[in-house]
Design a protein around this motif. Structure first.
Motif, PDB file in Angstrom:
ATOM      1  N   LYS A   1       0.861  -1.263   0.014  1.00  0.00           N
ATOM      2  CA  LYS A   1      -0.169  -0.018  -0.037  1.00  0.00           C
ATOM      3  C   LYS A   1       0.912   1.184  -0.167  1.00  0.00           C
ATOM      4  N   ALA A   2       0.721   2.317  -0.871  1.00  0.00           N
ATOM      5  CA  ALA A   2       1.454   3.264  -1.208  1.00  0.00           C
ATOM      6  C   ALA A   2       1.544   3.960  -0.132  1.00  0.00           C
ATOM      7  N   ASP A   3       0.234   4.298   0.480  1.00  0.00           N
ATOM      8  CA  ASP A   3       0.125   5.250   1.678  1.00  0.00           C
ATOM      9  C   ASP A   3       0.988   4.624   3.145  1.00  0.00           C
ATOM     10  N   VAL A   4       0.836   3.500   3.207  1.00  0.00           N
ATOM     11  CA  VAL A   4       1.513   2.703   4.287  1.00  0.00           C
ATOM     12  C   VAL A   4       2.933   2.828   4.213  1.00  0.00           C
ATOM     13  N   GLY A   5       3.337   2.584   3.002  1.00  0.00           N
ATOM     14  CA  GLY A   5       4.946   2.877   2.669  1.00  0.00           C
ATOM     15  C   GLY A   5       5.408   4.089   2.884  1.00  0.00           C
ATOM     16  N   SER A   6       4.812   5.177   2.346  1.00  0.00           N
ATOM     17  CA  SER A   6       5.179   6.552   2.639  1.00  0.00           C
ATOM     18  C   SER A   6       5.222   6.895   4.016  1.00  0.00           C
ATOM     19  N   GLN A   7       4.089   6.599   4.980  1.00  0.00           N
ATOM     20  CA  GLN A   7       4.064   6.916   5.996  1.00  0.00           C
ATOM     21  C   GLN A   7       5.039   6.392   6.760  1.00  0.00           C
ATOM     22  N   LEU A   8       5.455   5.012   6.725  1.00  0.00           N
ATOM     23  CA  LEU A   8       6.300   4.206   7.444  1.00  0.00           C
ATOM     24  C   LEU A   8       7.688   4.818   7.287  1.00  0.00           C
ATOM     25  N   ALA A   9       7.988   5.263   5.717  1.00  0.00           N
ATOM     26  CA  ALA A   9       9.209   5.664   5.438  1.00  0.00           C
ATOM     27  C   ALA A   9       9.419   7.217   5.946  1.00  0.00           C
ATOM     28  N   ARG A  10       8.336   8.167   6.168  1.00  0.00           N
ATOM     29  CA  ARG A  10       8.413   9.344   6.716  1.00  0.00           C
ATOM     30  C   ARG A  10       8.667   9.273   8.308  1.00  0.00           C
ATOM     31  N   ARG A  11       8.098   8.300   9.092  1.00  0.00           N
ATOM     32  CA  ARG A  11       8.480   7.931  10.399  1.00  0.00           C
ATOM     33  C   ARG A  11       9.797   7.539  10.484  1.00  0.00           C
ATOM     34  N   TRP A  12      10.332   6.822   9.739  1.00  0.00           N
ATOM     35  CA  TRP A  12      11.658   6.547   9.859  1.00  0.00           C
ATOM     36  C   TRP A  12      12.543   7.291   9.818  1.00  0.00           C
ATOM     37  N   PHE A  13      12.326   8.351   8.822  1.00  0.00           N
ATOM     38  CA  PHE A  13      13.367   9.369   8.456  1.00  0.00           C
ATOM     39  C   PHE A  13      13.235  10.402   9.680  1.00  0.00           C
ATOM     40  N   ASP A  14      11.861  10.580  10.196  1.00  0.00           N
ATOM     41  CA  ASP A  14      12.034  11.664  10.993  1.00  0.00           C
ATOM     42  C   ASP A  14      12.029  11.395  12.535  1.00  0.00           C
ATOM     43  N   VAL A  15      11.412  10.189  12.952  1.00  0.00           N
ATOM     44  CA  VAL A  15      11.543   9.717  14.352  1.00  0.00           C
ATOM     45  C   VAL A  15      12.713   8.776  14.570  1.00  0.00           C
ATOM     46  N   ASP A  16      12.889   7.773  13.525  1.00  0.00           N
ATOM     47  CA  ASP A  16      13.817   6.727  13.826  1.00  0.00           C
ATOM     48  C   ASP A  16      15.228   6.853  13.361  1.00  0.00           C
ATOM     49  N   HIS A  17      15.475   8.075  12.774  1.00  0.00           N
ATOM     50  CA  HIS A  17      16.846   8.428  12.142  1.00  0.00           C
ATOM     51  C   HIS A  17      17.205   7.495  11.321  1.00  0.00           C
ATOM     52  N   VAL A  18      16.493   6.843  10.395  1.00  0.00           N
ATOM     53  CA  VAL A  18      16.904   6.222   9.253  1.00  0.00           C
ATOM     54  C   VAL A  18      17.719   6.917   8.295  1.00  0.00           C
ATOM     55  N   ASP A  19      18.833   6.480   7.738  1.00  0.00           N
ATOM     56  CA  ASP A  19      19.453   7.044   6.834  1.00  0.00           C
ATOM     57  C   ASP A  19      19.278   6.770   5.378  1.00  0.00           C
ATOM     58  N   MET A  20      19.067   5.431   5.254  1.00  0.00           N
ATOM     59  CA  MET A  20      18.703   4.902   3.823  1.00  0.00           C
ATOM     60  C   MET A  20      17.598   3.883   3.879  1.00  0.00           C
ATOM     61  N   VAL A  21      16.732   3.724   2.785  1.00  0.00           N
ATOM     62  CA  VAL A  21      15.664   2.481   2.652  1.00  0.00           C
ATOM     63  C   VAL A  21      15.957   1.923   1.585  1.00  0.00           C
ATOM     64  N   ILE A  22      15.607   0.685   1.570  1.00  0.00           N
ATOM     65  CA  ILE A  22      15.871  -0.306   0.306  1.00  0.00           C
ATOM     66  C   ILE A  22      14.912  -1.311   0.119  1.00  0.00           C
ATOM     67  N   ASP A  23      14.715  -1.722  -1.153  1.00  0.00           N
ATOM     68  CA  ASP A  23      13.920  -2.980  -1.598  1.00  0.00           C
ATOM     69  C   ASP A  23      12.886  -2.773  -2.356  1.00  0.00           C
ATOM     70  N   PHE A  24      11.459  -2.329  -1.704  1.00  0.00           N
ATOM     71  CA  PHE A  24      10.327  -2.030  -2.373  1.00  0.00           C
ATOM     72  C   PHE A  24       9.865  -2.780  -3.589  1.00  0.00           C
ATOM     73  N   PRO A  25       9.325  -4.249  -3.024  1.00  0.00           N
ATOM     74  CA  PRO A  25       8.634  -4.878  -4.154  1.00  0.00           C
ATOM     75  C   PRO A  25       7.337  -4.446  -4.595  1.00  0.00           C
ATOM     76  N   ASN A  26       7.253  -3.214  -4.988  1.00  0.00           N
ATOM     77  CA  ASN A  26       5.892  -2.778  -5.378  1.00  0.00           C
ATOM     78  C   ASN A  26       6.162  -1.267  -5.930  1.00  0.00           C
ATOM     79  N   SER A  27       5.924  -1.228  -7.151  1.00  0.00           N
ATOM     80  CA  SER A  27       6.257   0.056  -7.858  1.00  0.00           C
ATOM     81  C   SER A  27       5.496   1.367  -7.494  1.00  0.00           C
ATOM     82  N   GLY A  28       4.207   1.019  -6.936  1.00  0.00           N
ATOM     83  CA  GLY A  28       3.276   2.068  -6.539  1.00  0.00           C
ATOM     84  C   GLY A  28       3.995   2.646  -5.184  1.00  0.00           C
ATOM     85  N   VAL A  29       4.202   1.738  -4.306  1.00  0.00           N
ATOM     86  CA  VAL A  29       4.908   1.960  -2.956  1.00  0.00           C
ATOM     87  C   VAL A  29       6.119   2.854  -3.227  1.00  0.00           C
TER      88      VAL A  29
END
Length: 399
Positions: free
Chosen positions: A77-105
């Motif tokens: 789900k694109a909304d779930v993926g984008s929300q999770l990525a935003r939380r990771w970047f803003d709250v969990d200090h994630v530097d890089m995200v990888i994989d994404f087996p869904n082009s919409g996400v």
């Protein structure tokens, strides 16, 4: 428990050290994929294991910080993926995200990563837009794409006279892009597309779509889908005896887990392009051995691509001397890609990592000599030929 919340904290790993929290005093890699659905076998927990192996090879620290691996389920789900990525970047200090087996996400996360100036590496998402019109200074497409896996097979078959095509296409960005790229190649080679049917993601019943494809009398029925959808479509096509009826089935995006699930009796003869095969050379076997110890299975090209992407990112952080996304992205484009996934890789201005690809055919049961001995490598497609030419890119970074 809410899946979004649980997946955010589903698997926090430090290579060899056990659970730990992400934070600003670490270099944190986030593996964001389908952990439990239609694409879980080709990526899923195996991609997390691949990221761990990359960290183990590189070492536990870079620029004086420990390296951590976080994972989460985007549920396709694109909304779930984008929300999770935003939380990771803003709250969990994630530097890089990888994989994404869904082009919409992937396309949704591309925009979040662009805004946050964070690195995003797409090992499994195949839409051409990621390094085309939606390209980003911090976005990288790593393992394959719809051009690399569709154009070569389509052109080769049309030249052999197998020149009328019908598509069974999963109805979202990935499938539509795959159909479009294959159709261009078919027409450019002098063939004809006689029709297409669109199916929902993760549909259990392909019977009506297969009947339409059969009645089209097309010489080729191409499955523009992946993962569990490809497995189910091939199984049901076998029940309909489509190949026995004289039509050829093409599965442009196929993973070794698909073949394993189908079994050689059903999958034999399938021809497609892959970016990695575990038994290709000494380097590929070295990674596969480490992966098998963790997963008791051989890695897919997507999982091998996650390993390669994480390792290259860490090398770039070391060279840049910082985890700043823009600075690291520049180093990623400068450094050659040399690892157990590829010895020929380089990163273009549009973010496309180009490398040799391989045309393979699934062996007959009688030809397989050991577990996971599934592919015959028919040809190597050089990096310069495997991917869409940079001169044809729609990426604003190129123009």
């Amino acid at each position: 428990m809410n899946r979004l919340i649980s997946s955010t904290f589903a698997l926090i790993l430090v290579s060899g050290l056990g659970p730990a929290k992400a934070g600003p005093d670490a270099i944190t890699v986030g593996v964001l994929n389908d952990l439990s659905g239609v694409y879980a076998d080709l990526g899923g927990p195996g991609s997390v294991a691949a990221a761990e192996i990359a960290v183990e090879e590189f070492g536990p620290t870079v620029i004086g910080k420990p390296i951590k691996v976080l994972s989460g389920d985007h549920q396709n789900k694109a909304d779930v993926g984008s929300q999770l990525a935003r939380r990771w970047f803003d709250v969990d200090h994630v530097d890089m995200v990888i994989d994404f087996p869904n082009s919409g996400v992937a396309l949704a996360v591309q925009e979040v990563a662009r805004a946050k100036k964070k690195i995003a590496i797409y090992s499994t998402a195949a839409t051409m837009d990621l390094t085309g019109k939606a390209c980003s200074p911090t976005g990288f497409q790593w393992t394959y794409d719809n051009y690399s896996n569709a154009a070569g097979v389509a052109s080769a078959l049309v030249k052999k006279g197998i020149d009328t095509w019908y598509f069974l296409t999963v109805d979202y960005a990935f499938g539509l892009s795959l159909e479009a790229e294959a159709s261009k190649a078919v027409k450019a080679a002098g063939g004809k597309v006689v029709g297409a049917a669109r199916h929902p993601l993760n549909t259990p019943d392909f019977s009506s779509f297969l009947l339409q494809a059969q009645s089209s009398k097309a010489k080729v029925i191409a499955f523009a889908n992946a993962g569990g959808d490809t497995v189910n479509a091939v199984k049901q096509a076998n029940e309909f005896q489509i190949v026995q009826g004289g039509q050829t089935i093409v599965t442009p995006v196929t993973f070794i887990t698909d073949v394993h699930s189908l079994g050689l009796q059903v999958a034999q003869g399938l021809t497609f392009v892959t970016g990695y095969y575990w038994d290709l050379n000494d380097q590929s076997r070295a990674f596969a051995e480490k992966f098998y110890k963790k997963r008791k299975a051989m890695p897919t090209m997507a999982q091998a691509g996650v390993y390669s992407g994480v390792l290259h990112y860490l090398k770039a952080v070391k060279e840049a001397g910082t985890d700043d996304g823009i600075a690291v992205a520049e180093k990623m484009r400068e450094l050659p890609v040399r690892d157990s996934f590829t010895q020929t890789g380089s990163v273009r201005a549009d973010g496309r990592m180009v490398h040799d690809m391989y045309l393979v055919e699934v062996k007959k049961p009688s030809e397989s000599k050991a577990p996971w001995d599934y592919y015959k490598v028919l040809a190597t497609i050089p990096a310069a030929e495997a991917f869409k030419p940079l001169a044809e890119s729609e990426c604003p970074l190129v123009k």
